[in-house]
Design an enzyme around this catalytic site. Structure first.
Site, PDB file in Angstrom:
ATOM      1  N   CYS A  35     -24.714  55.830  45.742  1.00  0.00           N
ATOM      2  CA  CYS A  35     -24.497  55.298  44.618  1.00  0.00           C
ATOM      3  C   CYS A  35     -24.710  55.888  43.210  1.00  0.00           C
ATOM      4  O   CYS A  35     -25.673  56.879  43.272  1.00  0.00           O
ATOM      5  CB  CYS A  35     -24.964  53.726  44.459  1.00  0.00           C
ATOM      6  N   GLY A  55     -20.337  58.112  44.740  1.00  0.00           N
ATOM      7  CA  GLY A  55     -19.831  57.171  45.359  1.00  0.00           C
ATOM      8  C   GLY A  55     -18.394  56.910  45.027  1.00  0.00           C
ATOM      9  O   GLY A  55     -18.018  56.731  43.774  1.00  0.00           O
ATOM     10  N   ASN A  72     -29.164  52.051  42.713  1.00  0.00           N
ATOM     11  CA  ASN A  72     -28.839  53.272  43.558  1.00  0.00           C
ATOM     12  C   ASN A  72     -30.230  53.412  44.458  1.00  0.00           C
ATOM     13  O   ASN A  72     -31.326  53.376  43.888  1.00  0.00           O
ATOM     14  CB  ASN A  72     -28.581  54.370  42.741  1.00  0.00           C
ATOM     15  N   GLY A  73     -29.942  53.637  45.739  1.00  0.00           N
ATOM     16  CA  GLY A  73     -31.126  53.795  46.866  1.00  0.00           C
ATOM     17  C   GLY A  73     -30.933  52.984  47.734  1.00  0.00           C
ATOM     18  O   GLY A  73     -30.016  52.173  48.133  1.00  0.00           O
ATOM     19  N   TYR A 102     -27.660  69.737  46.577  1.00  0.00           N
ATOM     20  CA  TYR A 102     -26.365  69.325  46.990  1.00  0.00           C
ATOM     21  C   TYR A 102     -25.822  68.070  46.195  1.00  0.00           C
ATOM     22  O   TYR A 102     -24.644  68.070  45.470  1.00  0.00           O
ATOM     23  CB  TYR A 102     -26.083  69.127  48.422  1.00  0.00           C
TER      24      TYR A 102
END
Ligand code: SF4
Length: 523
Positions: free
Chosen positions: A51, A79, A153-154, A308
């Site tokens: 996310c 996302g 996020n996570g 990345y």
């Protein structure tokens, strides 16, 4: 779009009422089963970040929805399956979320209607099986004092404990995500008499794993990060002083906000509309308040973000992600040199490291694989025929440039190996004489529990093969070399980034560590 009528103000000054009600989620209840479960294709060979989050507090904006749109657009790489935003206009919440890309979900008309002073947004990727609108974010819970929204996020690693504890209280979440559970937990703390800040802190104290979250109410924006700082999170301000928080600085850039700093591990940053603008008015700087979760805080940002996931034009810890990747490429050239004619990146993930390799080695950089910029993830299932085409849909080799060359091919990682094999086959078919595969990270040997889609250990090529030579043979390359975990850490330039998927050392623990942990605050 869902419209929530204005509710009583949710703030720390109020003493929450005792008549706590079961919170209810929103749109998914109105959907047909087929709408709720869209297909997803997680077999595209790439790793996926789960996310991106964005939040803004801006009293002076006529078009908050438009600002959120640009922020989410810049975070689209984090996302691509669903996205959403929630804005509060004088405490009235407007929420819109759907499956699809940001530019598919929002249009001019919709954005014009998303006015307000506080807003949060979210882009989401999910693994197969839970790709449905019910799990799209922001999530919303009706607290005794108004609707509260949260975007995450996570990945939490004690989700089952949280679920069990909340279930015992009769508060089963409508969705099944860890993000829903966090919102429910905060709401429960509110119902027990805590003010907003305390409720958030009490709830986050028991959340283990990775979270960079934004929370919004009618007059408050909160940004909070886990004790290990596993996922990136930053803050900045616009020229007019509005506060912006985002997963990456590229989202600050696009809304003309200046990057100020990263949200710190364990930090809960709170900005309340009136006091923020009082500070801006009197001191020229909006007032925010920060407090911290109990316990040890360490800086263990995911090293894969640097390798990345994050955009190369983002800054993390005040340093450019682009430079980090360039230095990884240089390091590769120093420790794994080879005599060759050209350096070819696997686009886009290997681009910057390939430039670094080329500069360090003096071997020319050549874009030998051309990427189709219009192939992206969609929530419409591709046909079998299109799936079969696989990598050809995305990459096309420049035959004239590659034929009879000794090529150093640079990519950021090899996870399952399927994509790498296809790329090598494609290069062989167009007459490349030698292929020297260089990887700007280490061998991926362990699953990630902190929000990256690679949970099946058996699928990892480094675990399937006996040794490096066996991987080289199965990939059909002439030589193969990776960086070491030490190289990744040294180039990162800070002590202990998370390297768990390369090393097996999990700085925040694993779900196993929390299997028998009771959540005492709810007993
Ligand atoms: Fe990043 Fe790997 Fe750690 Fe997951 S396990 S947070 S992908 S470094």
């Amino acid at each position: 779009m869902l419209l929530f009528k204005p509710d009583p103000v949710l703030s720390n000054k109020l003493n929450p009422a005792q008549n706590f009600q079961q919170p209810s989620e929103d749109q998914s209840a109105a959907l047909t089963p087929s709408e709720q479960t869209m297909s997803s294709s997680s077999d595209d060979g790439a790793l996926h970040e789960k996310c991106g989050v964005f939040g803004i507090l801006d009293r002076g904006s006529a078009g908050l929805g438009h600002t959120l749109y640009y922020g989410l657009y810049a975070l689209q790489h984090r996302g691509q399956e669903s996205c959403g935003m929630a804005v509060y206009d004088n405490h009235q919440l407007r929420l819109h979320k759907e499956m699809g890309l940001v530019n598919q979900v929002f249009n001019e008309h919709l954005l014009d209607s998303l006015t307000g002073q506080v807003g949060i947004g979210h882009t989401r990727y999910s693994t197969t099986g839970d790709s449905n609108l019910g799990n799209a974010q922001p999530v919303v819970v009706r607290t005794p004092f108004g609707a509260m929204t949260l975007a995450h996020n996570g990945n939490l690693i004690n989700t089952e404990m949280l679920r069990e504890a909340l279930t015992k209280q009769g508060l089963v979440g409508h969705g099944d995500s860890d993000s829903h559970l966090m919102a429910l937990y905060i709401n429960l703390m509110l119902s027990r008499g805590a003010g907003l800040k305390d409720a958030v802190k009490q709830a986050l104290e028991v959340c283990q794993g990775a979270f960079s979250i934004v929370i919004a109410t009618g007059d408050t924006l909160i940004a909070a990060r886990d004790r290990h700082g596993l996922r990136p999170f930053c803050m900045g301000r616009t020229a007019k002083g509005a506060l912006v928080v985002a997963s990456e600085t590229c989202a600050l850039d696009i809304v003309n906000a200046t990057y100020e700093r990263d949200i710190m591990p364990g930090e809960i940053l709170v900005a309340e509309l009136d006091s923020y603008y009082a500070g801006l008015h009197h001191e020229g700087r909006g007032y925010t308040e920060s407090f911290f979760l109990e316990g040890n805080k360490t800086e263990n940002l995911c090293v894969f973000e640097l390798v990345y996931f994050a955009r190369p034009d983002s800054m993390i810890h005040g340093h450019s992600v682009y430079n980090y990747r360039m230095n990884l490429g240089r390091r590769l050239a120093q420790i794994h040199p080879v005599d060759a004619d050209i350096v070819v990146p696997v686009p886009d993930s290997g681009n910057v490291a390939a430039v670094g390799y080329s500069r360090e080695s003096g071997i020319p950089y050549v874009e030998g694989l051309i990427k189709n910029r219009y192939v992206g993830r969609t929530f419409i299932s591709p046909t079998h025929e299109l799936r079969e085409k696989g990598i050809q849909l995305k990459l096309n080799p420049l035959r004239d440039v590659l034929k009879d060359k000794r090529a150093i091919v640079v990519d950021d990682s090899v996870v399952r190996g399927n994509t790498s094999r296809k790329i090598v086959k494609m290069l062989r078919e167009c007459g490349v004489k030698e292929i020297h595969f260089r990887i700007s990270s280490a061998q991926v040997t362990h699953p990630c529990f902190y929000g990256i889609d690679m949970s099946n250990r058996d699928e990892l090529i480094a675990n399937q093969m006996e040794d490096l030579e066996a991987i080289r043979q199965t990939l059909d390359v002439d030589t193969l070399a990776y960086l070491s975990v030490e190289d990744l850490v040294n180039v990162a330039g800070y002590e202990a980034p998370c390297t768990a998927c390369f090393s097996g050392h999990y700085p925040a623990g694993t779900p196993k560590d929390y299997q028998s942990t009771l959540i005492n605050t709810l007993t």
